[in-house]
Design an enzyme around this catalytic site. Structure first.
Site, PDB file in Angstrom:
ATOM      1  N   GLU A 345       5.935  -1.138  -1.686  1.00  0.00           N
ATOM      2  CA  GLU A 345       5.825  -2.107  -2.781  1.00  0.00           C
ATOM      3  C   GLU A 345       4.420  -2.054  -3.361  1.00  0.00           C
ATOM      4  O   GLU A 345       3.439  -2.225  -2.631  1.00  0.00           O
ATOM      5  CB  GLU A 345       6.097  -3.529  -2.286  1.00  0.00           C
ATOM      6  N   CYS A 346       4.308  -1.828  -4.643  1.00  0.00           N
ATOM      7  CA  CYS A 346       3.050  -1.892  -5.385  1.00  0.00           C
ATOM      8  C   CYS A 346       1.980  -1.021  -4.714  1.00  0.00           C
ATOM      9  O   CYS A 346       2.022   0.195  -4.818  1.00  0.00           O
ATOM     10  CB  CYS A 346       2.599  -3.344  -5.553  1.00  0.00           C
ATOM     11  N   GLY A 347       1.035  -1.597  -3.987  1.00  0.00           N
ATOM     12  CA  GLY A 347       0.021  -0.798  -3.314  1.00  0.00           C
ATOM     13  C   GLY A 347       0.625   0.218  -2.369  1.00  0.00           C
ATOM     14  O   GLY A 347       0.156   1.361  -2.276  1.00  0.00           O
TER      15      GLY A 347
END
Length: 458
Positions: A345-347
């Site tokens: 997720e994201c990072g």
């Protein structure tokens, strides 16, 4: 039912976060059990709240969560003396289009759970006019009760008295007045506050906040205010020198619980990977899953016996050099990906990619399990609610699943060559370009998961 309050403000920057933390710590130090909550999508404030109350903080989101999901999470307060929820932005601010149970505003949470609102007002640069603002907030929605106000950044006793007089004339209780000189500040950076785990002497800072609140806020009146909602009629507030509150439990609901992505989940967890919602972990564990934390920054490999690897969001851009050099971590990811799923997720998505370019323009090689290349050299804010329809399975969800979440990052996509993971829209139903990626059993997206979505939402 456990009494509760929602601490809100007319706008961001009014001081509601530090007032919430101070009140959580003051009540906790006084021997009360306080259940913290955060309205809306946020990872950093709940970490501070958990430290202040010494109890996990849960997010409540009316755009992403159905009403019974909100009620089930609010039931985390069933064994507490009081629930304290911090609002997001201004009290009535939210998406233009409603989601599952509202538009994501703090007012929705207060109305849904019957919690009165404590309004924190930055009164610098005004005096009696503050009463007009409070009056407007009190009258806008009849299902939201303003229990009183805390005046923040008060310049002098005369300043306080002028505002208090105007509030009294409007019939609005003033429950505290905090001087402008009070040391209620938290360091910030590009995505908001510096994380709780990075704060030196965090416990001492929270004790200081608690002492400031105790000195300038009438805590007993605040406790009394938590019982003013109609649903709580007949209950007796606990005073700091009184007997424990014997609140009844709110019946929990399992609807909306998020399924675990595997039976044994290797979860990246360190200063670069901190953005994991408490309700997500609680759902996984309630379903019998085992969570196996590991630290990529310490060059730890994920547990080789894990069914799934989950890389949450965080600040990998601040640690890109160390992540690039974590050879055991990378080798563990690549070995796992041969036979079992990985999701970022994201990072975490950026780390699964080919490369990350930091704010100084330096390129850092990432895991290379996806072709994604992201850059912080050309920063652009991507922010808002998201609804995703999966085009392929991801850990925990089949192809076609509809999910609610949010996006919040400053990175720019330079290359995204893999197949898209989902079709993604914003809160108004407009298509979003960041669709995520999939390659084999590896998936990733800038999408932060909040809850499963209803197929039909109003």
């Amino acid at each position: 039912m456990t009494p509760g309050l929602l601490i809100a403000a007319p706008r961001s920057g009014s001081g509601k976060t530090t007032v919430t933390l101070g009140l959580l710590r003051a009540l906790t130090n006084a021997g009360m059990t306080v259940q913290p909550f955060k309205s809306g999508p946020d990872y950093i404030d709940p970490a501070f709240q958990s430290a202040a109350a010494r109890r996990p903080s849960f997010n409540l989101d009316s755009w992403g969560m159905a009403p019974d999901r909100l009620a089930a999470l609010a039931a985390e307060a069933e064994n507490a003396d009081i629930a304290l929820a911090e609002g997001v932005m201004g009290l009535f601010d939210g998406a233009a289009t409603p989601g599952e149970a509202g538009n994501g505003s703090s007012a929705d949470i207060a109305a849904a759970l019957g919690w009165p609102v404590l309004l924190v007002m930055d009164v610098s640069g005004q005096s009696q006019s503050a009463a007009a603002i409070a009056q407007g907030f009190r009258s806008l929605r009849p299902d939201v009760q303003i229990a009183g106000v805390i005046l923040n950044r008060v310049a002098s006793e005369r300043h306080r008295d002028l505002i208090s007089g105007a509030m009294a004339a409007a019939g609005i209780p003033v429950l505290g007045a905090i001087p402008r000189s009070a040391d209620l500040t938290l360091p910030e950076r590009h995505l908001g506050l510096v994380q709780a785990a990075e704060q030196a002497d965090l416990d001492a800072m929270l004790d200081r906040f608690g002492a400031i609140i105790s000195a300038h806020v009438d805590i007993n009146r605040i406790l009394e205010a938590s019982h003013r909602a109609p649903a709580k009629a007949g209950t007796q507030p606990r005073r700091l020198n009184g007997p424990p509150n014997c609140a009844g439990a709110l019946a929990p609901s399992e609807r909306g619980a998020l399924p675990p992505p595997g039976q044994r989940i290797a979860l990246a967890s360190d200063a670069a990977f901190t953005f994991t919602y408490a309700h997500l972990l609680a759902d996984w564990r309630a379903a019998g899953a085992e969570v196996l934390p590991f630290s990529p920054l310490a060059d730890e490999a994920p547990d080789p016996g894990a069914d799934t690897i989950w890389l949450p969001g965080g600040y990998p851009e601040l640690h890109a050099g160390r992540i690039a050099g974590s050879t055991r971590f990378h080798a563990g990811l690549r070995s796992h990906a041969l036979t079992r799923p990985i999701h970022g997720e994201c990072g975490g998505y950026m780390v699964l990619g080919s490369a990350l370019i930091d704010a100084d323009g330096r390129t850092h090689e990432m895991a290379g399990l996806l072709g994604l290349v992201t850059s912080f050299a050309d920063r652009r804010l991507h922010l808002g609610y998201r609804r995703a329809r999966l085009l392929a399975p991801m850990p925990g969800f089949p192809e076609g699943a509809l999910l609610n979440g949010h996006e919040f990052h400053y990175s720019t996509i330079i290359d995204q060559p893999d197949s898209p993971l989902a079709t993604v829209t914003d809160a108004e139903g407009r298509a979003v370009a960041a669709t995520g990626s999939r390659r084999g059993q590896v998936t990733g997206s800038f999408f932060h998961l909040i809850a499963a979505a209803s197929e039909v939402t109003s």
